[in-house]
Structures are given as structure tokens and as C-alpha cells.
Design a protein around this motif. Structure first.
Motif, PDB file in Angstrom:
ATOM      1  N   GLU A  88       5.814   7.727   4.198  1.00  0.00           N
ATOM      2  CA  GLU A  88       4.920   6.579   4.017  1.00  0.00           C
ATOM      3  C   GLU A  88       3.509   7.027   3.648  1.00  0.00           C
ATOM      4  O   GLU A  88       2.918   6.538   2.676  1.00  0.00           O
ATOM      5  CB  GLU A  88       4.892   5.774   5.317  1.00  0.00           C
TER       6      GLU A  88
ATOM      7  N   LEU B 113       1.651  -2.993   6.021  1.00  0.00           N
ATOM      8  CA  LEU B 113       0.857  -2.594   4.852  1.00  0.00           C
ATOM      9  C   LEU B 113       1.285  -3.323   3.591  1.00  0.00           C
ATOM     10  O   LEU B 113       1.027  -2.881   2.479  1.00  0.00           O
ATOM     11  CB  LEU B 113       0.953  -1.084   4.606  1.00  0.00           C
TER      12      LEU B 113
ATOM     13  N   LEU C  36       0.822  -1.224   0.000  1.00  0.00           N
ATOM     14  CA  LEU C  36       0.000   0.000   0.000  1.00  0.00           C
ATOM     15  C   LEU C  36       0.846   1.259   0.000  1.00  0.00           C
ATOM     16  O   LEU C  36       0.378   2.319  -0.370  1.00  0.00           O
ATOM     17  CB  LEU C  36      -0.918   0.005   1.230  1.00  0.00           C
ATOM     18  N   ARG C  37       2.108   1.150   0.418  1.00  0.00           N
ATOM     19  CA  ARG C  37       2.948   2.339   0.464  1.00  0.00           C
ATOM     20  C   ARG C  37       3.499   2.692  -0.905  1.00  0.00           C
ATOM     21  O   ARG C  37       4.064   3.760  -1.100  1.00  0.00           O
ATOM     22  CB  ARG C  37       4.090   2.123   1.460  1.00  0.00           C
ATOM     23  N   PHE C  38       3.386   1.752  -1.867  1.00  0.00           N
ATOM     24  CA  PHE C  38       3.846   2.046  -3.223  1.00  0.00           C
ATOM     25  C   PHE C  38       2.716   1.757  -4.206  1.00  0.00           C
ATOM     26  O   PHE C  38       2.807   0.812  -4.983  1.00  0.00           O
ATOM     27  CB  PHE C  38       5.074   1.199  -3.570  1.00  0.00           C
ATOM     28  N   PRO C  39       1.646   2.560  -4.162  1.00  0.00           N
ATOM     29  CA  PRO C  39       0.496   2.245  -5.023  1.00  0.00           C
ATOM     30  C   PRO C  39       0.871   2.255  -6.503  1.00  0.00           C
ATOM     31  O   PRO C  39       0.209   1.613  -7.317  1.00  0.00           O
ATOM     32  CB  PRO C  39      -0.518   3.343  -4.685  1.00  0.00           C
TER      33      PRO C  39
ATOM     34  N   VAL D 176      -3.111   4.149   9.861  1.00  0.00           N
ATOM     35  CA  VAL D 176      -3.009   3.567   8.518  1.00  0.00           C
ATOM     36  C   VAL D 176      -4.171   2.625   8.232  1.00  0.00           C
ATOM     37  O   VAL D 176      -4.620   2.528   7.093  1.00  0.00           O
ATOM     38  CB  VAL D 176      -1.657   2.842   8.289  1.00  0.00           C
TER      39      VAL D 176
ATOM     40  N   PRO E  61       9.279   5.592   2.462  1.00  0.00           N
ATOM     41  CA  PRO E  61       7.943   5.071   2.765  1.00  0.00           C
ATOM     42  C   PRO E  61       7.988   3.781   3.577  1.00  0.00           C
ATOM     43  O   PRO E  61       7.019   3.442   4.243  1.00  0.00           O
ATOM     44  CB  PRO E  61       7.338   4.805   1.382  1.00  0.00           C
TER      45      PRO E  61
ATOM     46  N   GLU F  38       3.428   8.969   0.159  1.00  0.00           N
ATOM     47  CA  GLU F  38       3.616   8.093  -0.994  1.00  0.00           C
ATOM     48  C   GLU F  38       2.356   7.257  -1.249  1.00  0.00           C
ATOM     49  O   GLU F  38       2.002   6.989  -2.393  1.00  0.00           O
ATOM     50  CB  GLU F  38       4.826   7.178  -0.744  1.00  0.00           C
ATOM     51  N   ALA F  39       1.684   6.867  -0.166  1.00  0.00           N
ATOM     52  CA  ALA F  39       0.461   6.080  -0.319  1.00  0.00           C
ATOM     53  C   ALA F  39      -0.713   6.952  -0.772  1.00  0.00           C
ATOM     54  O   ALA F  39      -1.786   6.431  -1.067  1.00  0.00           O
ATOM     55  CB  ALA F  39       0.123   5.392   0.999  1.00  0.00           C
TER      56      ALA F  39
ATOM     57  N   TRP G 238      -2.319   9.268   1.075  1.00  0.00           N
ATOM     58  CA  TRP G 238      -3.305   9.368   2.141  1.00  0.00           C
ATOM     59  C   TRP G 238      -3.357  10.748   2.784  1.00  0.00           C
ATOM     60  O   TRP G 238      -4.262  11.031   3.553  1.00  0.00           O
ATOM     61  CB  TRP G 238      -3.031   8.317   3.227  1.00  0.00           C
TER      62      TRP G 238
END
Lengths: 288, 409
Positions: free
Chosen positions: B93, A255, A45-48, B71, B366, B96-97, B99
């Protein structure tokens, strides 16, 4: 004429089963398939932006990782040791409660109390009991020892908490098996001169075998997926993670859906192997 | 006609104001436990004059629990989060996501104005601003001036002073948080930076860890096997380090400034000779660890404009002064340090500002969570570090973490 009716009934049966089957597929089949698909992807999820199909690379990563194998070893150890102790204790409890004449209901209820307590609440009880400064059990140990901060004592405490919690469940399942043993058979054996131990090993145990195998199967599957006790007691620190804890850490904490799903699939395979061994090799009858 | 209706509706809305909150956007702040955060939020609500109302939601006490709750909600697209209190290491983190929202325009200008450079940089990822610095923190070297006249400036200096103290039968330990957790990573990161290196390359894409890391590992190994090392070093967190000095067992500690207020409260008789100095280095000046918290705005917030406004108020100079003087959290706005009230609570404020000039932030990536977990696992216990072997293991495991191949224990 009857063949036609059979066909009609069968079709009706299929229609009647369809809603339940569809719901089962939706709520169990699809999540399992989805996690299998995720396990074949780099899905972090941290590198979509970097999601891609990577074949079995996640399996190579997990199976080549020492943390996974440590967790697997800890899980196997906890499973084997706790289920073995539970079987012996559960059998004793079952025999005692089955033979109790006075206050049978009260005895059975009291025995079931640990099983009725929420696991997380009980685990917090154990945790504080073993914490130096606050705990009554930690106070019994030499000064300065903090058992939950070292691997071996922590695993011992996890096993203790598991055994305390689920022995009543084991006893309950075994008690149903005891009820299957005909009283007249025991009396006849007794007439023939069989002593207490002989009656137990030669008559009670063989007749109880199906119940024992089902109890062992249930408990082994449960113990292999151990999560809440460890989550509260150590959260996997000092190499005390179980496979479920390490999957949770990678999936929710990290994640990393790819690695986490890979672990979930591996756990599912392990559980399937355990069930297969019990049912095919030991001949446990499928419960139900 | 339409105008009269609108006016009537507005009048009705205004009349309906008061204790009932109908129509006022609620801004949900999710923050780490902080005693006076509600007072700070109330002040902002008063100033908002009905434009928004901040609801304070308290996250778990431990950093892992805080991050996990945030998260998990963000991954599910929870619209109930608006302003998020983040540890300085989470910016990359969450950004990059996708959010958290970028801060732009006048909001970004107001964040940058007067904010100290190092804390501001923790809120930046790939050149864009993703959060507003709220509080900051640096570690200093604390020592007992009744035992040592001059503060050592290097880890070697502490080891030598500890050797002399131990030979004289006096308290000798130099406390460092070196248990297997974030504290050990903080120590390693600062020693590597003091030796002139870094854990990751500046972009955060690759492992750096060259010759300076090798020197850092040698220093940590030597320290863990020296007279300065408390036998419980591999199980020491910040609080145990503080207690060892307050209990008279140790002569030094590297720790955050809260230890000063704690000493004043618990052992006032020791306070006159409880002194501070710059964070120790390897062979020159040291680079202190950098901590703190920032405010970010959730991507899923339904009231983002109000949320930006609320976050700006929660971290303005007055709010930061309350956090600093009442909760002991050092400000990120430079001007707050010169407030007269700060002199009483922060006699060491110049040392904090000096340390903030050179402080060593932790790596920006991230996957910081994975990088940090594997570093603390590989380095623990510090006495058993085998520099070249440990370095190779670190390079391998940190490299795996950067590729999403890292497995968390």
C-alpha cells in the motif's frame, strides 16, 4: 437624485460584502465543489497512477452497497429515536426550569452540565461504564454480557449517550420559546376554566411552534451527522456505523477519496433534504 | 582563506556539541508501542557518534490506529516522519502510493545479508525492496501433553482429539482467534494456503480462491461446529485464546509464541506439560501465519541518508536480540537465533525457524486493508459459513476491493 444615491449605496454594499463572500466561497464553497468533483473520479491514494473520471460510477457503487444502507438505516434510527426522546425530556426540563422560583440560576447551570462536557470524554465514560470488568453499568447486567459487542444493545447505548448529552441543548432552545408565551394569556385561559393540560396543548404548544421547529431542525441535522459518540463507543463494529463513520472509514482509513467523497456528497444531500422538509413542509422559520 | 574559515566553523560546531543537539539531524521513528524501543534507539544514538539522533514517537496500540496515523501524515506530505515501523501487510500500500523509499545499493545489501527469506519477502513489492525486516512472528499449535500424548497435525486431528476429550469429560476446546477482525483473515489465509491455494494471484491483481478455498471453508465450518469449538469462538482474539488455555478450559490453541512466556509467568505449574507443535494442516503439513514488523523510510524525510543508517542500526543483530529477549519479538536475522541467551527465552526457536520455512504470508496488495475487512465480515461467524455461497460472496467482494470499488463497513 435618490435613485442615483440608491445605486451608489448598493454598489458600496456589494464592495463591503465582497471580502466576506470571497472568504465563504474559499472555505466552504470550494471544498464542497472539490469533494463533488472527487466523487466523479476513481481517486484512490493507493493507486496514484490510476486516477480517472468515471462519471457516476462511485454513486452506483455506494448506493448498491449493503454496508451503506445499513449505516443509513442506523443513522435514521438513531436520529428519529434520540430526537423524539430529547424533545419530550427537553420539554419537561424546560418547563421545570422555567417555573423554578428558588435557585433558578443553579438549576439551569446544573441541567447544562452534560452539554458542557466534551462529547469524546463523555463517550469514553459511557464506554468504560458498559465494558464488562471495569464498568459500573455492565455490572448491573447478567454476567458475561458485553452490550457494546452486539448490534441492538450497542445502538441503544449510542442513543442513550446522545440523549444524555444533548437534551440540555433542546431544553435551552425550548426555554426561549416558553418565554414567548404571554403570562396573561395563560391566566385568562385559567379563568375560563382551562385545566393545566388544556393550557399546555391549546396555548403553550401553538405559541411555541416556531421555537420547537427550530429546535427539532437543529437537533435532527446534528443527530444525522452523529460521529464522535459512535467513533468512541463501537467505531462502527457490529453494523453500528453511521453515515459519517462509514464515510470516515472509506476516506481516511481506506484512502479512497472517490468513494469517501461520494458518501460526503450523499450526506450533504440528505441534510439538505431534511432542512427543506422542515422549512418548506413544516414551515420552520429559518433561524437567525 | 576559505579553508581556514571552514575549519574554524567546524571547530566551533564541534565545540558546541554536547548536550545541545544543534546541527545533529533528528530522525523521527514512528513505531508501535514496544517497551524497550527507547533502549534500542539510545544504543544506536551512541553508535551514531553525532551523525544522527533518533527520536522515538509511539503510535497507537491497535494496528488500525497505527496505520491511520501514518497514512494520514504521509498523505499530507509531513516532513516530520523519517523511519516508519510498518506491519508486514502494509508494504504494498505505502510503496504503491509512493510514500516510502526503495532500498538500493549497499543499504539493500546490508538488509538482505543474513535475513530470513520469508520476512524479507514481506518487505518486497513488485520486485523492489521497500523496507528492512525488524521482527517476525509465526503461530504454532500449543497443546497440553497431560491431555493429549501426541500433537495432532491437522484440523481434523484436533476435532477428533477434542471429541475424545469431551467424551471423557476433560477440557476439549481448541482455541482459534476467530472474532471478526484480522485474526479471522489470518486463520482463513493459512487454511487456504495449507490446502494448496491462495486468496490472490501472485501479482496481487486478481482473485484466486478456487477449489482449495472451498476446502478451507469446509474445514472452518466443520471446526466451528465441532467439539473443538469454544462457544465464544466468534468473539475470540489472540488474548482470549491464551487465557482459555491458561484458565484450564482448553486443551489446544493456535497462537504466537508469546503465550509461552505468559504461561511461564501466570501458570508456572502448567508449563511442564505446555507443549508446542507445527501449525495444523488440512491433509498434510500446515502453513503457519506470518506476522512481524519492518522499517521503511518516508518519501518526505529530509534526512533520508541518516534515516537509512538509523533504520539499519535499529534492526541490526544486537537490536534484534534486545527486542527478542526483552520484548519477546522473534528476530528476522537468522544468526540471532543461535545466540546462547535465546535458548532460555525461546526453547521453541527451532519450531519457529521450521515454521518460517513454509509460513503463508498474507496477500500482497495495495488494498490489503479493504481485502482483509471484507473477508472478516463475510466469514463471521465461522459456524454459519455455507461453503459454495460464502466462496461466491468472497470472490465478488474481494474482486470489488481490488477495483477500488470496495466499500468499507
Amino acid at each position: 437624485m435618490t435613485a442615483e444615491r440608491d445605486l451608489g449605496e448598493r454598489r458600496l454594499a456589494l464592495w463591503l460584502c465582497a471580502p466576506a463572500t470571497l472568504i465563504m466561497i474559499a472555505v466552504t464553497g470550494w471544498p464542497i465543489l472539490y469533494s463533488f468533483l472527487l466523487s466523479l473520479r476513481r481517486a484512490d491514494l493507493r493507486f496514484p497512477a490510476d486516477q480517472e473520471w468515471i462519471g457516476l460510477a462511485n454513486y452506483a457503487t455506494v448506493l448498491g452497497n449493503p454496508y451503506w444502507w445499513t449505516a443509513f438505516g442506523v443513522t435514521a434510527l438513531v436520529t428519529v429515536v434520540s430526537v423524539a426522546i430529547e424533545l419530550v425530556l427537553g420539554m419537561l426540563v424546560a418547563l421545570v426550569t422555567f417555573r423554578t422560583i428558588v435557585g433558578r440560576g443553579v438549576v439551569r447551570t446544573v441541567v447544562l452540565v452534560p452539554y458542557g462536557i466534551v462529547t469524546v470524554a463523555a463517550a469514553y465514560g459511557w464506554k468504560y461504564a458498559w465494558t464488562p470488568g471495569t464498568g459500573w453499568l455492565a455490572g448491573l447486567l447478567p454476567a458475561g454480557s458485553a452490550p457494546l459487542t452486539e448490534q441492538a444493545p450497542a445502538i441503544a447505548i449510542i442513543i442513550l449517550a446522545e440523549v444524555w448529552k444533548t437534551t440540555p441543548f433542546m431544553a435551552l432552545l425550548l426555554m426561549t420559546g416558553l418565554a414567548l408565551v404571554p403570562e396573561e394569556l395563560l391566566r385568562a385561559a385559567s379563568m375560563d376554566g382551562a385545566n393545566r393540560w388544556q393550557r399546555f396543548t391549546k396555548i403553550v404548544l401553538p405559541l411555541m411552534k416556531p421555537a420547537i421547529l427550530v429546535a427539532l431542525l437543529f437537533r435532527t441535522l446534528d443527530a444525522f451527522r452523529i460521529f464522535d459518540n459512535i467513533y468512541v463507543l463501537t467505531n462502527g463494529a457490529q453494523h453500528t456505523s453511521s453515515v459519517s463513520i462509514i464515510a470516515y472509514h472509506n476516506l481516511i482509513g481506506g484512502l479512497n477519496l472517490g468513494i469517501g467523497s461520494t458518501m460526503s456528497v450523499l450526506i450533504l444531500i440528505s441534510v439538505a433534504v431534511i432542512a427543506f422538509v422542515f422549512i418548506r413542509v413544516f414551515g420552520a422559520a429559518a433561524p437567525g | 582563506m576559505i579553508r581556514t574559515v571552514a575549519v574554524a566553523v567546524l571547530a566551533a560546531a564541534a565545540a558546541g556539541c554536547g548536550p545541545a543537539t544543534g546541527g545533529i539531524p533528528e530522525i523521527n521513528l514512528y513505531n508501535a508501542p514496544q517497551q524497550n524501543i527507547r533502549a534500542i534507539a539510545e544504543r544506536c544514538n551512541d553508535r551514531a557518534g553525532g551523525r544522527y539522533r533518533i527520536i522515538v514517537n509511539v503510535l497507537p496500540r491497535d494496528a488500525d490506529g497505527q496505520r491511520e496515523q501514518l497514512v494520514r501524515r504521509l498523505a499530507a506530505g509531513d516532513p516530520g516522519l523519517d523511519v516508519l515501523g510498518l506491519d508486514v501487510t502494509w508494504t504494498a500500500e505505502l510503496a504503491e502510493a509512493g510514500w516510502i523509499r526503495e532500498w538500493t545499493g549497499t543499504h539493500a545489501e546490508r538488509v538482505r545479508a543474513g535475513t530470513l527469506a520469508k520476512p524479507l519477502d514481506t518487505a518486497v513489492w513488485r520486485g523492489k525492496l521497500y523496507a528492512a525486516p525488524y521482527t517476525t512472528n509465526v503461530q504454532l499449535l500449543w497443546y497440553r501433553s497431560d491431555l493429549v500424548a501426541d500433537a495432532p497435525t491437522t484440523w481434523q486431528g484436533i476435532m477428533e482429539a477434542a471429541g475424545r476429550l469431551a467424551a471423557a469429560g476433560k477440557p476439549a476446546y481448541g482455541e482459534v482467534a476467530a472474532a471478526q477482525y484480522e485474526g479471522l483473515v489470518v486463520w482463513f489465509n493459512s487454511v487456504v494456503a495449507s490446502a494448496g491455494g491462495a486468496i490472490l494471484t501472485p501479482g496481487g491483481n486478481a482473485v484466486a480462491l478456487g477449489e482449495p478455498a472451498l476446502r478451507a471453508l469446509r474445514v472452518m465450518r466443520a471446526y466451528a461446529n465441532s467439539k473443538a469449538a469454544d462457544p465464544s469462538l466468534p468473539n475470540t482474539h489472540e488474548d482470549e485464546a491464551r487465557l482459555a488455555v491458561e484458565g484450564g478450559r482448553a486443551a489446544f490453541e493456535v497462537n504466537w509464541p508469546y503465550v509461552y512466556a505468559s504461561m511461564a509467568a501466570n501458570r508456572p505449574e502448567m508449563l511442564p506439560y505446555f507443549k508446542w507443535a507445527a501449525y495444523p494442516g488440512v491433509d498434510g503439513p500446515g502453513r503457519s501465519p506470518l506476522g512481524g514488523a519492518n522499517f521503511a523510510i518516508s518519501r518526505y524525510s529530509g534526512h533520508s541518508q541518516e534515516a537509512f543508517e538509523a533504520a539499519l542500526c535499529l534492526r541490526d543483530a544486537e537490536s534484534q536480540k534486545i527486542a527478542a529477549t526483552k520484548d519477546g519479538l522473534p528476530p528476522t536475522i537468522e544468526a540471532v537465533y543461535s545466540d546462547p541467551e535465546m535458548a532460555r527465552v525461546y526453547p521453541m526457536r527451532q519450531a519457529i525457524l521450521d515454521a518460517l520455512e513454509t509460513a503463508a504470508p498474507r496477500p500482497k496488495t495495495p488494498v490489503y486493508q479493504n481485502v482483509s475487512t471484507v473477508i472478516s465480515a463475510v466469514l463471521s461467524p465461522p459456524a454459519e459459513i455455507d461453503p459454495p455461497v460464502t466462496l461466491a460472496e468472497l470472490r465478488r467482494q474481494v474482486g470489488d476491493a481490488l477495483q477500488s470499488k470496495g466499500v468499507l463497513p
